[in-house]
Design a protein around this motif. Sequence first.
Motif, PDB file in Angstrom:
ATOM      1  N   ILE A 132       1.254  -1.081  -0.233  1.00  0.00           N
ATOM      2  CA  ILE A 132       0.246  -0.161   0.046  1.00  0.00           C
ATOM      3  C   ILE A 132       0.573   1.646  -0.269  1.00  0.00           C
ATOM      4  O   ILE A 132       1.654   1.611   0.885  1.00  0.00           O
ATOM      5  N   VAL A 133       0.789   2.002  -1.663  1.00  0.00           N
ATOM      6  CA  VAL A 133       1.965   3.080  -1.191  1.00  0.00           C
ATOM      7  C   VAL A 133       0.924   4.588  -1.292  1.00  0.00           C
ATOM      8  O   VAL A 133       1.691   5.770  -1.069  1.00  0.00           O
ATOM      9  N   ASP A 134      -0.138   4.530  -1.882  1.00  0.00           N
ATOM     10  CA  ASP A 134      -0.635   5.151  -2.289  1.00  0.00           C
ATOM     11  C   ASP A 134      -3.101   5.360  -1.457  1.00  0.00           C
ATOM     12  O   ASP A 134      -3.134   3.949  -1.651  1.00  0.00           O
ATOM     13  N   GLU A 135      -3.110   6.015  -2.254  1.00  0.00           N
ATOM     14  CA  GLU A 135      -5.087   5.629  -1.440  1.00  0.00           C
ATOM     15  C   GLU A 135      -5.677   5.093  -2.918  1.00  0.00           C
ATOM     16  O   GLU A 135      -5.973   4.496  -2.031  1.00  0.00           O
ATOM     17  N   GLY A 136      -5.108   4.892  -3.784  1.00  0.00           N
ATOM     18  CA  GLY A 136      -5.404   3.821  -4.710  1.00  0.00           C
ATOM     19  C   GLY A 136      -5.460   2.378  -4.388  1.00  0.00           C
ATOM     20  O   GLY A 136      -5.864   1.783  -4.602  1.00  0.00           O
ATOM     21  N   ASP A 137      -4.356   2.234  -3.447  1.00  0.00           N
ATOM     22  CA  ASP A 137      -4.053   0.604  -2.927  1.00  0.00           C
ATOM     23  C   ASP A 137      -5.226   0.261  -2.044  1.00  0.00           C
ATOM     24  O   ASP A 137      -5.228  -0.370  -1.837  1.00  0.00           O
TER      25      ASP A 137
END
Length: 165
Positions: A132-137
């Motif tokens: 998980i690196v960003d909001e989309g993830d």
Amino acid sequence: MKPFRARGGRLVARLDRAEAGIVGLLLDQLEQLLDADRADSTGDPVIARLFPAGHRSDAALADDYRDLTEQSLRGGKADDLATVRATLPADGGEVRLDTDQAGAWLRTSNDLRLALGTRLDISEDSEPPEEIVDEGDHQLAVYYWLTALQGSLVDALVAARAGRR
């Protein structure tokens, strides 16, 4: 999450506080979509997925069909949503469902997945994020978590019908 299992004539799962909060937030978002004025939601791809056209090649016929069916479809979805909300432990904990409530959970979780999947442009080639690196993830991870929750409910229903745990 402890997945759904058939136990004592009920379907039982355990959600932690964060998981219950995510489901509650998704229910709020779905409720907003269902409550939106039809004119305000025209062209929304999520609405198109939740209420597909009754006839693809004849727009007038599709509009007539929508006029006849959309209100009752919205009402059924709202009733199912209310059942899920009523059986969801707000602070996490045990979810205990009878078969009617399980049906509402299946239909509503399907609607949640359709809505989220449409917004995220999920396809058969989509994969869960490795990290998980960003909001989309985060949103993609929620989609796949919701898929697992729904799958465990289906498995528990099948087991209950077969007399297994």
